[in-house]
Every structure is written in C-alpha cells, then in structure tokens.
Design a protein around this motif. Structure first.
Motif, PDB file in Angstrom:
ATOM      1  N   GLN A   1       0.831  -1.207   0.000  1.00 47.96           N
ATOM      2  CA  GLN A   1       0.000   0.000   0.000  1.00 47.96           C
ATOM      3  C   GLN A   1       0.869   1.262   0.000  1.00 47.96           C
ATOM      4  O   GLN A   1       1.087   1.889   1.027  1.00 47.96           O
TER       5      GLN A   1
ATOM      6  N   SER B   1       0.808   1.339  -6.499  1.00 48.02           N
ATOM      7  CA  SER B   1      -0.548   1.682  -6.089  1.00 48.02           C
ATOM      8  C   SER B   1      -0.669   3.138  -5.683  1.00 48.02           C
ATOM      9  O   SER B   1       0.294   3.774  -5.255  1.00 48.02           O
TER      10      SER B   1
ATOM     11  N   SER C   1      -4.115   6.041  -4.338  1.00 46.98           N
ATOM     12  CA  SER C   1      -5.488   6.141  -3.878  1.00 46.98           C
ATOM     13  C   SER C   1      -6.194   7.311  -4.556  1.00 46.98           C
ATOM     14  O   SER C   1      -5.592   8.351  -4.809  1.00 46.98           O
TER      15      SER C   1
ATOM     16  N   SER D   1      -6.389   9.376   1.963  1.00 43.62           N
ATOM     17  CA  SER D   1      -5.172   8.567   1.929  1.00 43.62           C
ATOM     18  C   SER D   1      -3.987   9.421   1.511  1.00 43.62           C
ATOM     19  O   SER D   1      -4.146  10.501   0.965  1.00 43.62           O
TER      20      SER D   1
ATOM     21  N   TRP E   1      -6.911   2.425  -5.479  1.00 46.55           N
ATOM     22  CA  TRP E   1      -7.842   2.391  -4.360  1.00 46.55           C
ATOM     23  C   TRP E   1      -8.596   3.708  -4.365  1.00 46.55           C
ATOM     24  O   TRP E   1      -7.967   4.756  -4.306  1.00 46.55           O
TER      25      TRP E   1
END
Length: 112
Positions: free
Chosen positions: A20, A52, A54, A59, A87
């Motif tokens: 993440q 990744s 968001s 975030s 995300w």
C-alpha cells in the motif's frame, strides 16, 4: 511486519503483492516513490509488486497529479511494472474511472 510474516511462510504461492504505497506521506516525490518501490521489491523477492495509489482524499502517497504515472513509466521502462492498483472504485466512479483508464493504457502500451 505482518505482511513479511505471511510472505516468509507463503511467498512460494503468492504471485502478486499489493504493497500500500498510498500509506506513505502525500508529499512523496517521484524519486522517493521509486526508492520505496525498490526497497519493497527487495522485501518480496520473487513476487510481483503492484504500484498503487489512492483516489480518495483521506489517503496519502503520491497521487496522479503529483507524478504517479511518471514514476510508473520509469518502472515500465525498467521492466518492473506488472500491475497498477487503484484504491478505491467508490471514489473513482465519480470521475469516470479516468485513472483506471490511464493505468490500463500505460500497462498495455509497448515498451519504449
């Protein structure tokens, strides 16, 4: 820490690792992101690390407007970009999933 324990025990059957990166600070630069990606890649040897970001406002991490796709183009040139994880779909929907489309185009493009 918990991910490492899982990786150490089951890494032989895990093929993709969703680290993440959006948990990092929102002031993350392209060079910092690439450094984080390299470090996490070395933590999960043999796995495919997902880049990744968001789409929600709460975030962190590096956003598309601050260079995420520039970092991904660098990773792609290096042959280190198997997948991009976005995300979250709930937040992306209101923008017509534009970042998912950009991700798909980048991943599907021919290497330079």
């Amino acid at each position: 820490m918990h991910y490492h324990a899982l990786w150490n025990k089951y890494g032989n059957i895990i093929d993709y690792v969703n680290f993440q990166f959006y948990a990092y600070d929102s002031s993350t630069t392209v060079s910092q992101f690439l450094s984080y990606f390299e470090k996490q890649s070395s933590n999960y040897l043999g796995g495919n690390l997902l880049a990744s970001f968001s789409t929600d406002s709460s975030s962190g991490g590096m956003s598309p407007s601050k260079g995420f796709f520039s970092a991904c183009r660098t990773l792609k040139k290096q042959g280190k970009l198997p997948v991009i994880f976005v995300w979250s779909a709930n937040d992306s929907m209101k923008y017509g999933f534009r970042y998912e489309r950009t991700s798909q185009l980048l991943l599907a493009s021919s290497p330079p």
